[in-house]
Design an enzyme around this catalytic site. Structure first.
Site, PDB file in Angstrom:
ATOM      1  N   LYS A  35       0.829  -1.206   0.000  1.00 16.21           N
ATOM      2  CA  LYS A  35       0.000   0.000   0.000  1.00 16.21           C
ATOM      3  C   LYS A  35       0.873   1.268   0.000  1.00 16.21           C
ATOM      4  O   LYS A  35       0.612   2.239  -0.718  1.00 16.21           O
ATOM      5  CB  LYS A  35      -0.861  -0.029   1.266  1.00 16.21           C
ATOM      6  CG  LYS A  35      -2.102   0.795   1.204  1.00 16.21           C
ATOM      7  CD  LYS A  35      -2.920   0.444   2.439  1.00 16.21           C
ATOM      8  CE  LYS A  35      -4.179   1.200   2.520  1.00 16.21           C
ATOM      9  NZ  LYS A  35      -4.893   0.931   3.761  1.00 16.21           N
ATOM     10  N   THR A 121     -13.235   4.407  14.663  1.00 14.27           N
ATOM     11  CA  THR A 121     -14.371   4.106  15.543  1.00 14.27           C
ATOM     12  C   THR A 121     -13.892   3.106  16.580  1.00 14.27           C
ATOM     13  O   THR A 121     -13.470   2.002  16.234  1.00 14.27           O
ATOM     14  CB  THR A 121     -15.537   3.519  14.727  1.00 14.27           C
ATOM     15  OG1 THR A 121     -15.879   4.456  13.711  1.00 14.27           O
ATOM     16  CG2 THR A 121     -16.743   3.235  15.608  1.00 14.27           C
ATOM     17  N   GLU A 154     -18.278   6.159   2.260  1.00 14.86           N
ATOM     18  CA  GLU A 154     -17.512   5.777   1.079  1.00 14.86           C
ATOM     19  C   GLU A 154     -18.313   6.216  -0.155  1.00 14.86           C
ATOM     20  O   GLU A 154     -19.535   6.129  -0.166  1.00 14.86           O
ATOM     21  CB  GLU A 154     -17.293   4.267   1.053  1.00 14.86           C
ATOM     22  CG  GLU A 154     -16.350   3.826   2.147  1.00 14.86           C
ATOM     23  CD  GLU A 154     -16.198   2.320   2.236  1.00 14.86           C
ATOM     24  OE1 GLU A 154     -16.438   1.629   1.238  1.00 14.86           O
ATOM     25  OE2 GLU A 154     -15.835   1.843   3.323  1.00 14.86           O
ATOM     26  N   LYS A 203     -20.819   8.420  17.712  1.00 12.53           N
ATOM     27  CA  LYS A 203     -20.490   7.698  16.482  1.00 12.53           C
ATOM     28  C   LYS A 203     -21.252   6.368  16.391  1.00 12.53           C
ATOM     29  O   LYS A 203     -21.885   6.056  15.391  1.00 12.53           O
ATOM     30  CB  LYS A 203     -18.976   7.454  16.426  1.00 12.53           C
ATOM     31  CG  LYS A 203     -18.517   6.532  15.348  1.00 12.53           C
ATOM     32  CD  LYS A 203     -18.694   7.123  13.962  1.00 12.53           C
ATOM     33  CE  LYS A 203     -18.497   6.071  12.900  1.00 12.53           C
ATOM     34  NZ  LYS A 203     -17.979   6.522  11.667  1.00 12.53           N
ATOM     35  N   PHE A 248     -31.831   7.273   4.036  1.00 14.32           N
ATOM     36  CA  PHE A 248     -31.713   5.910   4.579  1.00 14.32           C
ATOM     37  C   PHE A 248     -33.058   5.217   4.757  1.00 14.32           C
ATOM     38  O   PHE A 248     -33.279   4.468   5.684  1.00 14.32           O
ATOM     39  CB  PHE A 248     -30.886   5.907   5.877  1.00 14.32           C
ATOM     40  CG  PHE A 248     -29.409   5.943   5.565  1.00 14.32           C
ATOM     41  CD1 PHE A 248     -28.845   7.077   5.029  1.00 14.32           C
ATOM     42  CD2 PHE A 248     -28.604   4.826   5.757  1.00 14.32           C
ATOM     43  CE1 PHE A 248     -27.502   7.109   4.674  1.00 14.32           C
ATOM     44  CE2 PHE A 248     -27.267   4.849   5.408  1.00 14.32           C
ATOM     45  CZ  PHE A 248     -26.716   5.994   4.866  1.00 14.32           C
ATOM     46  N   LEU A 249     -33.965   5.526   3.816  1.00 13.31           N
ATOM     47  CA  LEU A 249     -35.261   4.849   3.823  1.00 13.31           C
ATOM     48  C   LEU A 249     -35.463   4.108   2.514  1.00 13.31           C
ATOM     49  O   LEU A 249     -36.588   3.942   2.048  1.00 13.31           O
ATOM     50  CB  LEU A 249     -36.393   5.862   4.043  1.00 13.31           C
ATOM     51  CG  LEU A 249     -36.550   6.395   5.466  1.00 13.31           C
ATOM     52  CD1 LEU A 249     -37.696   7.379   5.558  1.00 13.31           C
ATOM     53  CD2 LEU A 249     -36.750   5.256   6.475  1.00 13.31           C
ATOM     54  N   CYS A 259     -18.784  -0.816   8.159  1.00 11.29           N
ATOM     55  CA  CYS A 259     -19.090  -0.002   9.344  1.00 11.29           C
ATOM     56  C   CYS A 259     -20.414  -0.337  10.022  1.00 11.29           C
ATOM     57  O   CYS A 259     -20.428  -0.635  11.218  1.00 11.29           O
ATOM     58  CB  CYS A 259     -19.069   1.474   8.958  1.00 11.29           C
ATOM     59  SG  CYS A 259     -17.499   1.927   8.219  1.00 11.29           S
TER      60      CYS A 259
HETATM   61  C1  UGA Z   1     -21.435   4.565   7.093  1.00 14.95           C
HETATM   62  C2  UGA Z   1     -22.080   5.858   7.619  1.00 14.95           C
HETATM   63  O1  UGA Z   1     -23.133   6.258   6.720  1.00 14.95           O
HETATM   64  C3  UGA Z   1     -21.029   6.972   7.731  1.00 14.95           C
HETATM   65  O2  UGA Z   1     -21.637   8.135   8.282  1.00 14.95           O
HETATM   66  C4  UGA Z   1     -19.883   6.504   8.630  1.00 14.95           C
HETATM   67  O3  UGA Z   1     -18.856   7.482   8.720  1.00 14.95           O
HETATM   68  C5  UGA Z   1     -19.306   5.228   8.052  1.00 14.95           C
HETATM   69  O4  UGA Z   1     -20.332   4.214   7.943  1.00 14.95           O
HETATM   70  C6  UGA Z   1     -18.204   4.772   8.987  1.00 14.95           C
HETATM   71  O5  UGA Z   1     -18.519   4.431  10.126  1.00 14.95           O
HETATM   72  O6  UGA Z   1     -17.027   4.850   8.623  1.00 14.95           O
HETATM   73  P1  UGA Z   1     -20.685   3.673   4.675  1.00 14.95           P
HETATM   74  O7  UGA Z   1     -20.304   2.399   5.364  1.00 14.95           O
HETATM   75  O8  UGA Z   1     -19.741   4.283   3.694  1.00 14.95           O
HETATM   76  O9  UGA Z   1     -20.972   4.826   5.764  1.00 14.95           O
HETATM   77  O10 UGA Z   1     -22.054   3.344   3.921  1.00 14.95           O
HETATM   78  P2  UGA Z   1     -23.543   3.929   3.939  1.00 14.95           P
HETATM   79  O11 UGA Z   1     -23.691   4.969   2.903  1.00 14.95           O
HETATM   80  O12 UGA Z   1     -23.978   4.253   5.307  1.00 14.95           O
HETATM   81  O13 UGA Z   1     -24.342   2.634   3.432  1.00 14.95           O
HETATM   82  C7  UGA Z   1     -24.364   1.460   4.231  1.00 14.95           C
HETATM   83  C8  UGA Z   1     -25.249   0.420   3.608  1.00 14.95           C
HETATM   84  O14 UGA Z   1     -26.621   0.763   3.738  1.00 14.95           O
HETATM   85  C9  UGA Z   1     -25.025   0.134   2.136  1.00 14.95           C
HETATM   86  O15 UGA Z   1     -24.993  -1.250   1.923  1.00 14.95           O
HETATM   87  C10 UGA Z   1     -26.227   0.762   1.448  1.00 14.95           C
HETATM   88  O16 UGA Z   1     -26.567   0.124   0.246  1.00 14.95           O
HETATM   89  C11 UGA Z   1     -27.302   0.552   2.513  1.00 14.95           C
HETATM   90  N1  UGA Z   1     -28.420   1.510   2.429  1.00 14.95           N
HETATM   91  C12 UGA Z   1     -28.207   2.838   2.579  1.00 14.95           C
HETATM   92  C13 UGA Z   1     -29.709   1.023   2.235  1.00 14.95           C
HETATM   93  O17 UGA Z   1     -29.940  -0.202   2.103  1.00 14.95           O
HETATM   94  N2  UGA Z   1     -30.736   1.924   2.176  1.00 14.95           N
HETATM   95  C14 UGA Z   1     -30.544   3.249   2.314  1.00 14.95           C
HETATM   96  O18 UGA Z   1     -31.532   4.012   2.265  1.00 14.95           O
HETATM   97  C15 UGA Z   1     -29.249   3.724   2.522  1.00 14.95           C
END
Ligand code: UGA
Length: 428
Positions: A35, A121, A154, A203, A248-249, A259
């Site tokens: 890396k 975290t 991400e 967090k 997130f709905l 995460c």
């Molecule tokens: C998540 C949090 O959203 C961030 O705020 C946090 O900083 C991060 O974890 C972390 O702890 O580092 P991330 O893991 O990048 O971020 O992904 P999300 O965008 O939260 O999505 C998570 C999952 O939920 C994905 O599989 C996505 O497809 C799913 N999702 C999201 C749904 O099924 N429905 C939704 O409405 C939104």
């Protein structure tokens, strides 16, 4: 300011690039030899929109450099961010080996006043433990431990880092808080200053709340379907309430990534350690775990036995705009399909290979040739914008299963295919 960042994952590398972009001199540490070589040749080791350009720009300007020498980063910096991984152990608790190593290295290297900021975290109480561990070995006037959890997602990591909704800082003293405000003067968000453990809890509680929203809408989705109600309309209708909010709905295959699943387990573990019998938290994971089966059942209803059926799957990453496949619901679904004897072929815009038997084909239309069904597992925009007539000409069967409630049913049905989703009226 001179800043050290320990760990060059999503959080560490994005923090490094953004701080460098705003004029700080950043030395980022990573112990992984491969890396580190990639970073030194200006190559981002994972896919994150915009990060490659930002990295190149700041290395060229001399604002950003990389090393495997933690000591050097500690001694040359006023602020040191800890952004190492905390992967889950088999009992659900986070593995703190890397954090402990960094604390050891700090205690050996520190020479002048330095602010130690935890971005990773970490379990409730870890920053307090770090503070005490350092106090045993280092003069208290040489350091302050600060907890500054990261909320970036991400796929939108840069934007989230530059313009977060809020900054959360846990600290024992006011001085490091002021210094961090100066370091992050480009951030216009409100600050929430709390205790070290309070910041850690914010967090965990945030990520778990997001997971809860997803499991909630997924459960509602199944009830919607039983009553012929469209869950997308319901999500809009409830999301318009400011107390609930629209994000997130989106119902579907469930949450994945490194995460949300890990932090939910981590919070349950933290509660159990204090003999708290949580009721709501385990059910969030239970709902999520059953989502793959919801879709397996739907596909079987349409195709009968999946044995020897050829299924084309669009999407391998855990969500769009990332190449991260950790806890990817798409891959969990593929594994279940294979268990049932299906012949699975996949396409992902960024992920090239998962293992020896699962990789991405080169073209999203070619992968459909001879398939009995197309399954949309990850809602990349390029899938939503697909040419459905072209899809129809390639498929052998006529089933399109939308596991993300992302497609417009009419576009699929007008092209002569059967649209399958959860939480909507059933197609015949
Ligand atoms: C998540 C949090 O959203 C961030 O705020 C946090 O900083 C991060 O974890 C972390 O702890 O580092 P991330 O893991 O990048 O971020 O992904 P999300 O965008 O939260 O999505 C998570 C999952 O939920 C994905 O599989 C996505 O497809 C799913 N999702 C999201 C749904 O099924 N429905 C939704 O409405 C939104």
């Amino acid at each position: 300011m001179n800043v050290g960042v320990i760990g060059a994952g999503y959080v560490g590398l994005t923090t490094s690039c953004v701080l460098a972009e705003f004029g700080h001199r950043v030395l980022c540490v990573d112990k992984n030899h491969h890396k580190l070589n990639q970073l030194k040749s200006c190559e981002v080791p994972f896919y994150e929109p915009g990060l490659q350009e930002m990295l190149e720009r700041n290395v060229k300007k001399g604002h950003l450099s990389f090393t495997n020498n933690t000591r050097e980063a500690i001694q040359s910096s006023e602020v040191v961010f800890i952004a190492v991984g905390t992967p889950p152990l088999s009992d659900g608790s986070p593995n703190l080996t890397f954090i402990q190593q960094v604390v050891d290295e700090i205690s050996q290297a520190i020479e002048k006043y330095t602010i130690i900021v935890t971005k990773s975290t970490v379990p409730l109480g870890t920053n307090e433990w770090m503070d005490q561990a350092l106090t045993k070995k280092v003069k208290p006037e040489l350091f302050d431990v600060v907890s500054n959890p990261e909320f970036l997602k991400e796929g939108t990591a840069i934007q989230d880092t530059i313009s977060p909704d809020r900054m959360v800082i846990g600290a024992k003293n006011e001085a490091p808080v002021q210094l961090l405000k100066t370091l992050f003067s480009f951030i216009k968000a409100p600050y929430y200053v709390t205790t070290l453990t309070g910041a850690e809890m914010i967090k965990y509680a945030s990520n778990v709340f997001l997971a809860m929203k997803i499991s909630y809408i997924n459960e509602i989705s199944t009830i919607c379907e039983a009553y012929g109600v469209d869950v997308n309309e319901v999500a809009q209708g409830i999301g318009a309430d400011q107390r609930i909010g629209p994000a997130f709905l989106k119902s579907g295959l469930g949450y994945g990534g490194s995460c949300l699943p890990k932090d939910l387990q981590g919070l349950i573990f933290a509660a159990t350690r204090k003999n708290i019998n949580t009721k709501l938290l385990p059910s969030i994971a239970e709902v999520n775990d059953q989502q793959v089966d919801v879709y397996m059942k739907k596909l079987e209803e349409k195709l009968g036995s999946l044995n020897k059926k050829r299924i084309a799957v669009w999407g391998l990453s855990f969500k769009p705009n990332t190449d991260d496949i950790r806890h990817s619901p798409a891959i969990m679904l593929i594994e279940r399909l294979k268990e049932e004897g299906a012949d699975v072929v996949a396409y992902d815009p960024i992920v090239k290979r998962v293992n020896d038997t699962l990789f991405s084909h080169r073209d999203k239309y070619d992968v459909l040739k001879g398939a009995d069904a197309l399954v949309l597992a990850t809602d990349w925009q390029s899938f939503i914008d697909a040419d459905w007539r072209k899809v129809k000409t390639r498929l052998k069967g006529n089933v399109v299963m939308d596991c993300r409630n992302a497609l417009q049913r009419e576009k699929v049905t007008q092209a002569g295919m059967c649209y399958v989703a959860n939480g909507q009226q059933r197609s015949n």
